[in-house]
Design an enzyme around this catalytic site. Structure first.
Site, PDB file in Angstrom:
ATOM      1  N   GLU A 141       0.824  -1.225   0.000  1.00  0.00           N
ATOM      2  CA  GLU A 141       0.000   0.000   0.000  1.00  0.00           C
ATOM      3  C   GLU A 141       0.856   1.272   0.000  1.00  0.00           C
ATOM      4  OE1 GLU A 141      -2.651   0.535   3.365  1.00  0.00           O
ATOM      5  OE2 GLU A 141      -3.613   2.263   2.429  1.00  0.00           O
TER       6      GLU A 141
ATOM      7  N   LYS B 130      -2.417  -2.086  -3.191  1.00  0.00           N
ATOM      8  CA  LYS B 130      -3.464  -1.248  -2.584  1.00  0.00           C
ATOM      9  C   LYS B 130      -3.085   0.219  -2.769  1.00  0.00           C
ATOM     10  CE  LYS B 130      -5.943  -0.236   1.651  1.00  0.00           C
ATOM     11  NZ  LYS B 130      -6.638  -0.781   2.808  1.00  0.00           N
TER      12      LYS B 130
ATOM     13  N   SER C   1      -9.811   4.065   0.380  1.00  0.00           N
ATOM     14  CA  SER C   1     -10.758   5.166   0.129  1.00  0.00           C
ATOM     15  C   SER C   1     -10.144   6.514   0.479  1.00  0.00           C
ATOM     16  CB  SER C   1     -12.085   4.938   0.861  1.00  0.00           C
ATOM     17  OG  SER C   1     -11.937   4.835   2.255  1.00  0.00           O
ATOM     18  N   GLY C   2      -9.232   6.553   1.442  1.00  0.00           N
ATOM     19  CA  GLY C   2      -8.378   7.714   1.648  1.00  0.00           C
ATOM     20  C   GLY C   2      -9.057   9.017   2.020  1.00  0.00           C
TER      21      GLY C   2
HETATM   22  P1  13P Z   1      -9.183   4.097   4.086  1.00  0.00           P
HETATM   23  O1  13P Z   1     -10.053   3.384   3.074  1.00  0.00           O
HETATM   24  O2  13P Z   1      -9.950   4.693   5.228  1.00  0.00           O
HETATM   25  O3  13P Z   1      -8.212   5.018   3.431  1.00  0.00           O
HETATM   26  O4  13P Z   1      -8.340   2.974   4.830  1.00  0.00           O
HETATM   27  C1  13P Z   1      -7.713   2.011   4.106  1.00  0.00           C
HETATM   28  C2  13P Z   1      -6.486   1.588   4.799  1.00  0.00           C
HETATM   29  O5  13P Z   1      -6.309   0.428   5.088  1.00  0.00           O
HETATM   30  C3  13P Z   1      -5.466   2.605   5.101  1.00  0.00           C
HETATM   31  O6  13P Z   1      -4.289   1.968   5.471  1.00  0.00           O
END
Ligand code: 13P
Length: 338
Positions: free
Chosen positions: A177, A219, A261-262
């Site tokens: 990620e 991711k 989703s960020g």
């Molecule tokens: P969000 O979808 O809230 O960004 O979280 C995903 C996530 O795992 C962040 O590390």
């Protein structure tokens, strides 16, 4: 575990119609989320919240895997079953966040490096012994004031690849990620440039460090304009910029891409995921690995009350189904109210 098994798990994680639920907020982040709805963050409230999530009836129909936090994989349901087993019994693969968070990067002007490599091999061995199937490591890069620098991109990509190689060595599928944040007022074009530079370096490092692309999931962030950008792009522009960026940087040997989703609104993230999939066929499965995008409405509904558990679970199952439709390009706003 042999790489055939990891390949199979990676493909299960991104199976058609399904996506991943990120419920791996660290204790500090969980405290913020619980305070925001007026709750104290105790080990018990966190346990109740996570039990609600993994025991949601029917969740396995649209959720292939759940990312958990270390505290959660050691906790049990009120009926005495380990929460990681409750997830499995619900048809959901248990995964675990293994990074130790983003810390200030020495020698940089306010950029971050994700820590957690020291001792990681031993921690991974323990998680594999507990029956976890996959892992996650998040790197964070911001945009603005000359960021992200080549330096920050390089060291974060290097650490992501070291983590991914160790995870595969332990037989656990890595979710790699690299998050380029949407904080700030940067344009869509700036986000595309920063995300492209980041993903190029990530795949360079994964190759150099011998990571098997068939046994991982990427991711990434979607390519969106900064939250404060006065010129917000149309959904179509977000989808096109995202797909162009991924086509240019992600080898087709990678079985799947699961977006974070960020900080997008929950419906916004679903609509964008749908538009991205409508630009297919794409060389990889393209799905979600949302945290806030799935859990913000769930937590709002629950607010710590036992009498709200059922309705909060219905909210979560509904959001998961909508995203399951969006990851096939079959979402329609009408479905929000079904
Ligand atoms: P969000 O979808 O809230 O960004 O979280 C995903 C996530 O795992 C962040 O590390």
């Amino acid at each position: 575990m042999f790489s055939d098994d990891m390949r199979l798990i990676a493909r299960e994680m991104v199976a058609p119609g399904k996506g991943i639920l990120a419920a791996d907020e660290s204790t500090g982040t969980m405290e913020k989320r619980l305070h925001a709805v007026g709750l104290d963050s105790t080990e018990e409230t966190r346990r109740q919240y996570r039990e609600l999530i993994v025991s949601t009836p029917g969740l396995g129909e649209a959720i292939s895997g759940v990312i958990l936090f270390d505290e959660t994989v050691r906790q049990e349901s009120s009926g005495g079953v380990p929460l990681r087993k409750v997830a499995e019994e619900n048809g959901i693969l248990p995964g675990i966040k293994v990074d130790k968070g983003a810390k200030p990067l020495a020698g940089s002007d306010g950029e971050k490096i994700t820590e957690g490599l020291d001792g990681l091999r031993d921690r991974l061995t323990e998680y594999a012994g507990m029956g976890m199937k996959f892992t996650k490591w998040r790197a964070v890069l911001d945009i603005g004031n000359g960021h992200p620098s080549d330096y920050a991109i390089h060291v974060n990509a290097h650490a992501l690849a070291r983590y991914a190689a160790l995870s595969q060595e332990a037989g656990l599928v890595p979710m790699v990620e690299p998050e380029v944040l949407m904080d700030g007022d940067h344009s869509l074009e700036d986000a595309e440039t920063a995300t492209t530079r980041t993903l190029r370096e990530v795949f360079e490092q994964l190759a150099k460090q011998g990571v098997e692309l068939e046994s991982m999931v990427l991711k990434p962030n979607m390519v969106v304009a900064g939250k404060e950008c006065p010129r917000q792009p149309e959904t179509e522009q977000v989808a096109e910029a995202t797909v162009r960026t991924l086509r240019r940087t992600v080898p087709s040997a990678v079985p799947g891409i699961a977006f974070l989703s960020g900080g997008q609104g929950d419906e916004e993230a679903t609509v964008n995921l749908n538009a991205i999939n409508q630009l297919g066929p794409l060389p990889w499965q393209v799905t979600f690995s949302f945290g806030r995008g799935l859990l913000a409405p769930t937590l709002q509904e629950w607010v710590g009350r036992a009498e709200n558990v059922d309705s909060a679970q219905r909210v979560l199952a509904h959001r998961a189904r909508l995203n399951g439709a969006a990851r096939q390009g079959r979402y329609d706003a009408e479905l929000e109210h079904v």
